[in-house]
Design a protein around this motif. Structure first.
Motif, PDB file in Angstrom:
ATOM      1  N   LYS A  60       0.823  -1.202   0.000  1.00  0.00           N
ATOM      2  CA  LYS A  60       0.000   0.000   0.000  1.00  0.00           C
ATOM      3  C   LYS A  60       0.863   1.261   0.000  1.00  0.00           C
ATOM      4  CE  LYS A  60      -3.646   0.037   2.627  1.00  0.00           C
ATOM      5  NZ  LYS A  60      -4.653   0.217   1.562  1.00  0.00           N
ATOM      6  N   PHE A 106      -8.189  -3.832   0.797  1.00  0.00           N
ATOM      7  CA  PHE A 106      -7.140  -4.682   0.218  1.00  0.00           C
ATOM      8  C   PHE A 106      -7.646  -6.120   0.233  1.00  0.00           C
ATOM      9  CE2 PHE A 106      -3.232  -6.955  -0.350  1.00  0.00           C
ATOM     10  CZ  PHE A 106      -2.368  -6.085  -0.997  1.00  0.00           C
ATOM     11  N   ASP A 107      -7.806  -6.710  -0.961  1.00  0.00           N
ATOM     12  CA  ASP A 107      -8.357  -8.054  -1.009  1.00  0.00           C
ATOM     13  C   ASP A 107      -7.370  -9.038  -1.642  1.00  0.00           C
ATOM     14  OD1 ASP A 107      -8.410  -7.596  -3.740  1.00  0.00           O
ATOM     15  OD2 ASP A 107     -10.571  -7.246  -3.812  1.00  0.00           O
ATOM     16  N   ASN A 109      -7.316 -10.447  -4.578  1.00  0.00           N
ATOM     17  CA  ASN A 109      -6.915 -10.122  -5.948  1.00  0.00           C
ATOM     18  C   ASN A 109      -5.781  -9.100  -5.969  1.00  0.00           C
ATOM     19  OD1 ASN A 109      -8.746 -11.838  -7.199  1.00  0.00           O
ATOM     20  ND2 ASN A 109     -10.372 -10.295  -7.214  1.00  0.00           N
ATOM     21  N   GLN A 110      -5.846  -8.141  -5.048  1.00  0.00           N
ATOM     22  CA  GLN A 110      -4.771  -7.158  -4.952  1.00  0.00           C
ATOM     23  C   GLN A 110      -3.473  -7.803  -4.477  1.00  0.00           C
ATOM     24  OE1 GLN A 110      -7.435  -4.488  -2.645  1.00  0.00           O
ATOM     25  NE2 GLN A 110      -6.457  -2.850  -3.806  1.00  0.00           N
ATOM     26  N   TYR A 111      -3.612  -8.767  -3.588  1.00  0.00           N
ATOM     27  CA  TYR A 111      -2.440  -9.511  -3.109  1.00  0.00           C
ATOM     28  C   TYR A 111      -1.782 -10.256  -4.267  1.00  0.00           C
ATOM     29  CZ  TYR A 111       0.182 -13.222  -0.723  1.00  0.00           C
ATOM     30  OH  TYR A 111       1.167 -14.102  -0.316  1.00  0.00           O
ATOM     31  N   GLY A 113      -2.108  -9.613  -7.413  1.00  0.00           N
ATOM     32  CA  GLY A 113      -1.581  -8.615  -8.335  1.00  0.00           C
ATOM     33  C   GLY A 113      -0.245  -8.063  -7.889  1.00  0.00           C
ATOM     34  N   ALA A 114      -0.093  -7.859  -6.579  1.00  0.00           N
ATOM     35  CA  ALA A 114       1.171  -7.343  -6.046  1.00  0.00           C
ATOM     36  C   ALA A 114       2.295  -8.356  -6.234  1.00  0.00           C
ATOM     37  CB  ALA A 114       1.012  -7.008  -4.569  1.00  0.00           C
ATOM     38  N   LYS A 170       2.663   6.262  -6.070  1.00  0.00           N
ATOM     39  CA  LYS A 170       1.226   6.418  -6.317  1.00  0.00           C
ATOM     40  C   LYS A 170       0.937   7.784  -6.938  1.00  0.00           C
ATOM     41  CE  LYS A 170      -3.199   5.665  -3.976  1.00  0.00           C
ATOM     42  NZ  LYS A 170      -3.844   5.360  -2.674  1.00  0.00           N
TER      43      LYS A 170
END
Length: 227
Positions: A60, A106-107, A109-111, A113-114, A170
């Motif tokens: 993040k 933060f879900d 899918n984001q994990y 993706g990271a 960001k």
């Protein structure tokens, strides 16, 4: 093997690392202040170690991506180790879905993706628990040192680490990163971190807010590097 451990690692983790590397494997272990990475093996292989909550926080903040760039610039072999079980991840993301992660959603899918994004800079190793992580690290280092494995180097749009670093901030677009690189001839991290607020504002297309965002990110980077 010679193992360097960052002295900012948790004391309990340092103790377990010494028990594994030194007591069980007979390696030489030294605890020191490391500017890059949490574990360095034979001065050639570097590992950034993250528990799940720290990994999410660093994603993040964009910190882990820039740590990966730093590692790739300074070491031939470089890895990010993420430690959590499937059960821990399910529980974590289930809670995040229902109540929202503190500071932002933060879900899973984001994990994923990271992890995928990191794999364009470095190689991610996932382990279930601390000792397994140490085993994976030692085995991977042995393969690297025996020339049995070649780690991916920077493979994004450019091999310029300054551009890649800016891209991980960001709200900074490809065009803005390219504009800064072109105007200040930024081809390494050292030159990037010499940027100042006043000079950036002189560039057409770089406004007050953009300059502030870049400078804040540079300040944060210096803070976590010397912390």
């Amino acid at each position: 093997m010679q193992i360097l451990i960052d002295d900012r690692e948790k004391n309990s983790r340092i103790k377990k690392a010494i028990e594994y590397f030194q007591d069980e494997q007979g390696d030489t272990v030294q605890v020191d202040h490391l500017e890059i990475g949490d574990y360095i093996i034979n001065n050639e292989v570097v590992f950034e170690y993250k528990r799940l909550d720290d990994f999410v926080k660093s994603v993040k903040e964009r910190r882990v991506f820039n740590q990966a760039v730093d590692q790739s610039v300074n070491f031939k072999y470089h890895f990010v180790v993420v430690v959590s079980t499937d059960r821990q991840r399910r529980a974590y993301f289930s809670k995040a879905t229902s109540v929202g992660f503190k500071g932002g959603y933060f879900d899973e899918n984001q994990y994923i993706g990271a992890i995928s994004r990191l794999n364009t800079y470095t190689t991610v190793i996932q382990a279930d628990y601390e000792k397994q992580a140490f085993k994976y690290m030692r085995a991977q280092a042995r393969k690297c040192l025996d020339n049995k494995h070649v780690v991916k180097r920077l493979e994004t749009k450019t091999d310029n680490p300054a551009f890649n670093w800016l891209m991980n901030i960001k709200h900074i677009s490809d065009n803005t990163a390219e504009l800064l690189v072109d105007n200040f001839d930024l081809f390494d991290l050292d030159s990037l971190f010499q940027l100042n607020y006043k000079d950036m504002q002189q560039v057409k297309g770089i406004g007050v807010e953009t300059a502030r965002i870049v400078m804040n990110s540079i300040k944060k980077r210096k803070k976590w590097k010397i912390r």
